[in-house]
Every structure is written in structure tokens, then in C-alpha cells.
Design a protein around this motif. Sequence first.
Motif, PDB file in Angstrom:
ATOM      1  N   GLU A 195      74.262  10.706-106.103  1.00 41.60           N
ATOM      2  CA  GLU A 195      73.986  12.043-106.660  1.00 41.60           C
ATOM      3  C   GLU A 195      72.695  12.028-107.479  1.00 41.60           C
ATOM      4  O   GLU A 195      71.911  12.977-107.449  1.00 41.60           O
ATOM      5  N   LYS A 236      69.848  12.153-105.070  1.00 44.87           N
ATOM      6  CA  LYS A 236      69.687  13.510-104.519  1.00 44.87           C
ATOM      7  C   LYS A 236      69.061  14.446-105.546  1.00 44.87           C
ATOM      8  O   LYS A 236      68.245  15.309-105.186  1.00 44.87           O
ATOM      9  N   GLN A 275      73.696  12.238 -96.922  1.00 44.09           N
ATOM     10  CA  GLN A 275      74.488  13.310 -97.526  1.00 44.09           C
ATOM     11  C   GLN A 275      73.675  14.589 -97.666  1.00 44.09           C
ATOM     12  O   GLN A 275      74.158  15.688 -97.366  1.00 44.09           O
ATOM     13  N   GLU A 309      74.170  18.474 -96.318  1.00 42.50           N
ATOM     14  CA  GLU A 309      74.286  19.598 -97.255  1.00 42.50           C
ATOM     15  C   GLU A 309      73.327  20.732 -96.928  1.00 42.50           C
ATOM     16  O   GLU A 309      73.683  21.907 -97.050  1.00 42.50           O
TER      17      GLU A 309
END
Length: 534
Positions: free
Chosen positions: A119, A122, A159, A163
Motif C-alpha cells: 500500500e 502504491k 494490484q 484497481e
Amino acid sequence: MKYVFVTGGVVSSLGKGLTAAALGTLLEHRGLKITLQKLDPYLNVDPGTMNPYQHGEVYVLEDGAETDLDLGHYERFTSVKLTRKNNATTGQIYESVIHKERRGDYLGKTVQVIPHVTEEIKERIRAAATAGDYDLLITEIGGTTGDIEGLPFLEAVRQLALEVGPGNALFLHVTLVPYLRAAGELKSKPTQQSVAKLREIGIQPNILVCRSEWPLTPDVRQKLALYCSVPLEAVVEELDLEHSIYELPLLLQKERLDELVVRSLRLSLPPADLRDWEAFLQRILAPKYRVRIAMVGKYIEHHDAYKSVSEALVHAGASVHAGIDLLSVDAEEVEKRGPEELLGKAQGIIVPGGFGHRGVQGKIEAARFARERKIPYLGLCLGMQIAAVEFARHVLGLAEAHSTEFRPDTPDPVICLLEEQRHTVQKGASMRLGSSQCHLVPGTKSQAAYRALSARERHRHRYEFNNAYREAFERAGFLVAGTSEDTKLVELLELVDHPWFIGCQFHPEFHSRPNAPHPLFAGFLREALRHSAQ
């Protein structure tokens, strides 16, 4: 927002950064507002404390971020001005995650690579994407697919691609297709295995950019398309460049790489008009003149250690229609063999930045040789400082003059530590870093080169010219040609009785661009050409 993720396989040093930069050139010339980012898997917070032999050049951004040299390629190949948001390392990612854990941001949860580290990665990607009015972000993941330290970055971009959804992200994999002379053929298996590694992670590349010494045969292209599950047209050939890295955008345009990216991301854009780029390249490939420039450094065995300096010379050479014959001279060899043998045929001498005492005396001798022989000289950062030391010793008669970096007890510290640096203990990110204003003195050669009264320049140093010696220097003809905004710090020194002998405390090479060479480099080469005609 559209995303292109650039990965690499088989071996390191394939040229992912140049491929990303060249793609940026093509997309920018098609009308997109693009930016670029480098994710480095090493644990260092930044490369600022790394040995140049290990890492190559440290490239400094406007905001003072010390970054990977690929960001230099990004800025040289496109019009973007990058910030610290455009480079992230594993060290930075884990540092941030640990700070958040200590503050209690994770509310007592067990902190793990997934989801907390991914995370954070990202977040860094989104921050770069939203830092300006951009249409597209090209993010290069450093290292090679299969490296354990790169796995969190690959998982994060996997990921993120999910998304943002289909048509908004693609994966471009740069890989090696080696030619085995014993077998007499190109081998596709290393690329197949590299792509298989990506698939294990959950990433299917959309485009393969295949580095090779030899053109890809139709059979090899078909095999790569079949076994790597990409369309035949998405197998892009990237041959070793014969003359210049600036050929790459044109080579990739011929392979229709930008068209593949545009269609994959569901964009409708006109073709790239590269006439300005072609004109610049033609000046490099077919110069009217040749000029021999000696660069006297201590890391010359490592090609990338002075990357921005050598590229700035190429840009400036193109502006004066001159090809550069660069003589890389080891400063320690100058100490052993003397300057005449190594520098006697040079039409210009450049001394770049550096740290540590090794080779300093050789650089001082090179500066003296240029001063006494009236050879055009350009000193960058340390190159200005050693020119000041040389002048103090051999013109002002201060035989023991030195920089306190190399001799703390010198009786004549013409170069000394910045006042704010005296109590600094931490090495990383603690120098004078980033862009600041330089006031130029009217009537000087420096000011004439800039054609302005001020300029913004990037810095990376701890030591400065000692103002206690300023009056003595100017009386003897070594003028202060530029100062900091508050006029306290000396930024430029130049000799009066010399065709071109200029030292700058900053790093002008970081502002040089293909069709906008830095004024000091351009002026230096113009004078070197005049010197060669004498």
C-alpha cells in the motif's frame, strides 16, 4: 490517468531507464502530458551515500532529492521537471511504514509486506501521478525480475493495475535475447523464463521490448509471441545503438512502440512529430567539427559516474556543430606522469565534481596546466574548488593553501566547510542540495554566456569558497562572477586574463537538455573550438 509499468528481465543494465525515457519522448511528441518515476529496490534511503563505482552518478533534482541516474535520462529525454515524488527506494518505503507503525497508524495490526508495504508503494505511485496535470505515468521498477527485493514492488503494481482497470495500465517488459555464436542463433529461452517469473507473480506483460545485438528473425518473434502470450506486433526489437542513445526514440518509433501503447491504453492521438529530435540527432551524427575534451576525474573507469557531464558535452557540441572526442583522464595518472603527456593534446579541460582526497593533486595540476597554457577550462563543483586552491598556491604564493576537506589544518583554507555544516553528523541528505538562485556579475564571461543577470542552478556539496580570500583573488585577476541570492556565497569564479577559465560551485550538467544545452557548456566548447583553430 494512464499507467505504464516498465520491468526488466534476464540481466541488469539492459537499459530500462533509457527505454522508459524514449517512450516518454514519443508519447510527449504525440501530445500527452507525461511524467516518469523510478522505484529502486535497494535498502538505501537514497543513492547519496553510495560509491560511484557501485551506483554511478547521483542525479540531483530541483528540490534537492538525490536520485538514481535514470531520472537524468527522464529529464533529458522529456520536458518534465521531476521531484522527490518521482523516485522511491525500499529504504524510503520501509522507513515510512515503520514511522507509521510507531505512531500507531495501523491501530495495533500486525504490519506485513502485504498489505502495508505494498500500500505504501502504491501511495508513492499515486503521488507521482497526481503531482501535476498529467495524462500518463511511466513507472520503472529497478532490478531484475526474480530478485527477492523487487517482489513487493511487482506485487504493488500488479494490484494497482487491477484497481485502475482494463485500458488504464499496461506492462512493458524489457528483456534480453542473446546471440550464441557457438550455435549461430538467437535464443528466446531466457526471455521465456523471465516472463514465466512475471506470470508466477501474477503479471502478464502486454509488450516485450527485446534487447539484442542481432535483428530478431521472424521465427524468433513468433516463438516469443507464442510462448510469452503477447501479440506478434507486441514483440518489439531494441538493437544495440551504433552511435548515440538519442537514436532510441526513432528506433522505437519504427517498431511502432508508441502506437502499441496508445492503442492498448485506448487513446486517440496524432503521430509523433520528431523533426526537432531528428535535427538534433543529425547534428550529433554529422558534425562539421571535432573537438578534443579531456575530463580529469577519479571514477573514469565507471562510464556512468559522470553521465550528466558527458551528455551535457554532447548537447553543447550539437549546438556548435561539433563532435566530442572525450579523453577520460585518471587524476591519479596525472599525478604520476604529469599533465603534459595526458593533457597536451586537449583543446579543453573539464574537472567534474567528486569527494575524497584521492586524485585531488592530479586535478590541481590539470587546473594549473589549463591556466598557464591558456586552454579553456570548466570546473564543476570540486573542479571550481581545486582551481581556487591552485590559484592560491601558484599565483597568490600561499604554498600550503588547500581545502579543509582534504587538509583540516591548512594555514590557508581557501575552501572551507559551510557554517551550517560544522555540526552535521548524519551523512545522508545533509549537504547543500537542490536548486537556488545565482546572481551573475554584469560584464563577466559567465554573465555573457547566460545572457541574463541570474539563473537557478542545482547544488550538491558541503564546502565553499572562503570569503576571507575574495579580495586577494579579485586583485590578482580571479573574479567572482556569480554569488548566491544573499550574495554571501561564491558561485562562479573566472580568470580575467584567460580565454575561458571558469569554475562553478553548482552542477550545470543537471540542467542541460538536447535542444537546450547549458550556457556554460556551450560557451566552453565554443572557446575550445577557437583554441583548436589556433
